[in-house]
Design a protein around this motif. Structure first.
Motif, PDB file in Angstrom:
ATOM      1  N   ARG A 179      18.792 -27.680 -26.689  1.00  0.00           N
ATOM      2  CA  ARG A 179      18.318 -27.189 -27.983  1.00  0.00           C
ATOM      3  C   ARG A 179      17.420 -28.253 -28.595  1.00  0.00           C
ATOM      4  O   ARG A 179      17.707 -28.821 -29.619  1.00  0.00           O
ATOM      5  CB  ARG A 179      19.495 -26.864 -28.867  1.00  0.00           C
ATOM      6  CG  ARG A 179      20.335 -25.741 -28.284  1.00  0.00           C
ATOM      7  CD  ARG A 179      21.590 -25.537 -29.033  1.00  0.00           C
ATOM      8  NE  ARG A 179      21.296 -25.295 -30.433  1.00  0.00           N
ATOM      9  CZ  ARG A 179      22.214 -25.153 -31.358  1.00  0.00           C
ATOM     10  NH1 ARG A 179      23.476 -25.231 -31.040  1.00  0.00           N
ATOM     11  NH2 ARG A 179      21.877 -24.939 -32.606  1.00  0.00           N
ATOM     12  N   GLN A 180      16.348 -28.528 -27.924  1.00  0.00           N
ATOM     13  CA  GLN A 180      15.421 -29.585 -28.309  1.00  0.00           C
ATOM     14  C   GLN A 180      14.332 -29.005 -29.196  1.00  0.00           C
ATOM     15  O   GLN A 180      13.865 -27.910 -28.956  1.00  0.00           O
ATOM     16  CB  GLN A 180      14.828 -30.197 -27.038  1.00  0.00           C
ATOM     17  CG  GLN A 180      13.886 -31.324 -27.242  1.00  0.00           C
ATOM     18  CD  GLN A 180      12.510 -30.858 -27.589  1.00  0.00           C
ATOM     19  OE1 GLN A 180      12.076 -29.812 -27.167  1.00  0.00           O
ATOM     20  NE2 GLN A 180      11.820 -31.628 -28.375  1.00  0.00           N
ATOM     21  N   LEU A 181      13.931 -29.746 -30.192  1.00  0.00           N
ATOM     22  CA  LEU A 181      12.899 -29.268 -31.098  1.00  0.00           C
ATOM     23  C   LEU A 181      11.524 -29.833 -30.764  1.00  0.00           C
ATOM     24  O   LEU A 181      10.584 -29.087 -30.575  1.00  0.00           O
ATOM     25  CB  LEU A 181      13.259 -29.617 -32.545  1.00  0.00           C
ATOM     26  CG  LEU A 181      14.460 -28.907 -33.121  1.00  0.00           C
ATOM     27  CD1 LEU A 181      14.745 -29.404 -34.529  1.00  0.00           C
ATOM     28  CD2 LEU A 181      14.244 -27.414 -33.123  1.00  0.00           C
ATOM     29  N   GLU A 182      11.398 -31.146 -30.683  1.00  0.00           N
ATOM     30  CA  GLU A 182      10.072 -31.723 -30.548  1.00  0.00           C
ATOM     31  C   GLU A 182      10.136 -33.198 -30.196  1.00  0.00           C
ATOM     32  O   GLU A 182      11.173 -33.839 -30.333  1.00  0.00           O
ATOM     33  CB  GLU A 182       9.292 -31.551 -31.844  1.00  0.00           C
ATOM     34  CG  GLU A 182       9.978 -32.195 -33.026  1.00  0.00           C
ATOM     35  CD  GLU A 182       9.524 -31.638 -34.354  1.00  0.00           C
ATOM     36  OE1 GLU A 182       8.802 -30.640 -34.366  1.00  0.00           O
ATOM     37  OE2 GLU A 182       9.904 -32.203 -35.380  1.00  0.00           O
ATOM     38  N   VAL A 183       8.998 -33.707 -29.749  1.00  0.00           N
ATOM     39  CA  VAL A 183       8.817 -35.135 -29.528  1.00  0.00           C
ATOM     40  C   VAL A 183       7.914 -35.626 -30.647  1.00  0.00           C
ATOM     41  O   VAL A 183       6.804 -35.133 -30.821  1.00  0.00           O
ATOM     42  CB  VAL A 183       8.153 -35.415 -28.162  1.00  0.00           C
ATOM     43  CG1 VAL A 183       7.865 -36.890 -28.001  1.00  0.00           C
ATOM     44  CG2 VAL A 183       9.031 -34.908 -27.037  1.00  0.00           C
ATOM     45  N   VAL A 184       8.414 -36.574 -31.417  1.00  0.00           N
ATOM     46  CA  VAL A 184       7.630 -37.125 -32.523  1.00  0.00           C
ATOM     47  C   VAL A 184       6.918 -38.374 -32.025  1.00  0.00           C
ATOM     48  O   VAL A 184       7.557 -39.314 -31.551  1.00  0.00           O
ATOM     49  CB  VAL A 184       8.526 -37.466 -33.732  1.00  0.00           C
ATOM     50  CG1 VAL A 184       7.699 -38.064 -34.864  1.00  0.00           C
ATOM     51  CG2 VAL A 184       9.269 -36.220 -34.205  1.00  0.00           C
ATOM     52  N   VAL A 185       5.578 -38.363 -32.109  1.00  0.00           N
ATOM     53  CA  VAL A 185       4.775 -39.534 -31.761  1.00  0.00           C
ATOM     54  C   VAL A 185       4.670 -40.359 -33.035  1.00  0.00           C
ATOM     55  O   VAL A 185       4.034 -39.947 -33.997  1.00  0.00           O
ATOM     56  CB  VAL A 185       3.384 -39.133 -31.227  1.00  0.00           C
ATOM     57  CG1 VAL A 185       2.592 -40.369 -30.839  1.00  0.00           C
ATOM     58  CG2 VAL A 185       3.518 -38.183 -30.045  1.00  0.00           C
ATOM     59  N   LEU A 192      12.594 -38.360 -29.419  1.00  0.00           N
ATOM     60  CA  LEU A 192      13.045 -37.026 -29.049  1.00  0.00           C
ATOM     61  C   LEU A 192      14.032 -36.549 -30.097  1.00  0.00           C
ATOM     62  O   LEU A 192      15.080 -37.172 -30.308  1.00  0.00           O
ATOM     63  CB  LEU A 192      13.708 -37.075 -27.677  1.00  0.00           C
ATOM     64  CG  LEU A 192      14.083 -35.777 -27.018  1.00  0.00           C
ATOM     65  CD1 LEU A 192      12.869 -34.874 -26.843  1.00  0.00           C
ATOM     66  CD2 LEU A 192      14.716 -36.052 -25.673  1.00  0.00           C
ATOM     67  N   CYS A 193      13.691 -35.473 -30.804  1.00  0.00           N
ATOM     68  CA  CYS A 193      14.524 -34.976 -31.898  1.00  0.00           C
ATOM     69  C   CYS A 193      15.249 -33.710 -31.472  1.00  0.00           C
ATOM     70  O   CYS A 193      14.630 -32.749 -31.024  1.00  0.00           O
ATOM     71  CB  CYS A 193      13.671 -34.690 -33.124  1.00  0.00           C
ATOM     72  SG  CYS A 193      12.862 -36.160 -33.766  1.00  0.00           S
TER      73      CYS A 193
END
Length: 159
Positions: free
Chosen positions: A71-77, A90-91
Motif C-alpha cells: 500500500r505504497q503512495l509515492e517516492v518523495v524526492v 518512500l512513503c
C-alpha cells in the motif's frame, strides 16, 4: 532504491550532452527483462546535479508483486543537503484507507455497441513502461467504461 547512474529518456537529463539511444538501451532492457517499473515520484524533478547538468538517475524500482501487495503512495524526492544526490523517501500509508477496487470484467459490458471500439482504441494506445505497467494502465483506463455505464444504474432502474 538507489543510484542507478542511468537514465530512461531524454527527459531525464537537463543540460549536458544530448541523450543517445545507446545510452538508455541497457537500462530500458533491464527494466523490460525484469518486469521492474519506477514508482511515482513527487517533489524535485531531478535527483543528481553537478550544478550544471541535472539528471534523474536515482530511482525506486518495484515489480508487479510489489504494486499489487504494498500500500505504497509515492517516492518523495527531497532537497539535497550535503550531497550531489537528492534523498528519496518512500512513503507508505499511515492509516487505513479504502484501497482502489480491482479491475473486474462484467460480461454484459461486451454487449454495449461501443465496447469493441473502446477496447481497440485503449489497447492500441502507445504507453511507455514495462509490459506489466502498460497492461495495468490500459486496464485502468478501461475501468472508466464500467464506471460510466453503471454510475447511473439506480436512476435508470427507477425510471
Amino acid at each position: 532504491m538507489g543510484d542507478y547512474n542511468a537514465i530512461q529518456s531524454w527527459e531525464d537529463r537537463y543540460n549536458g550532452n544530448l541523450v543517445m539511444e545507446a545510452e538508455i538501451r541497457d537500462f530500458t532492457d533491464f527494466l523490460d527483462n525484469t518486469g521492474m517499473t519506477e514508482l511515482r515520484y513527487v517533489g524535485r524533478e531531478f535527483t543528481w546535479t553537478n550544478s550544471h547538468v541535472h539528471s534523474k538517475i536515482d530511482k525506486a524500482l518495484v515489480n508487479d508483486g510489489w504494486m499489487m501487495s504494498m500500500r505504497q503512495l509515492e517516492v518523495v524526492v527531497q532537497d539535497p543537503l550535503f550531497s550531489d544526490h537528492t534523498p528519496l523517501c518512500l512513503c507508505f500509508e499511515q492509516e487505513h484507507q479504502n484501497n482502489p477496487k480491482p479491475f473486474k470484467f462484467f460480461n454484459n459490458l461486451a454487449e454495449l455497441k461501443e465496447f469493441e471500439g473502446i477496447v481497440k482504441i485503449t489497447w492500441e494506445m502507445n504507453i511507455q513502461g514495462s509490459i506489466m505497467k502498460r497492461v495495468w494502465l490500459k486496464l485502468k483506463r478501461l475501468k472508466h467504461l464500467h464506471k460510466e455505464e453503471y454510475s447511473t444504474i439506480m436512476r435508470r432502474l427507477h425510471s
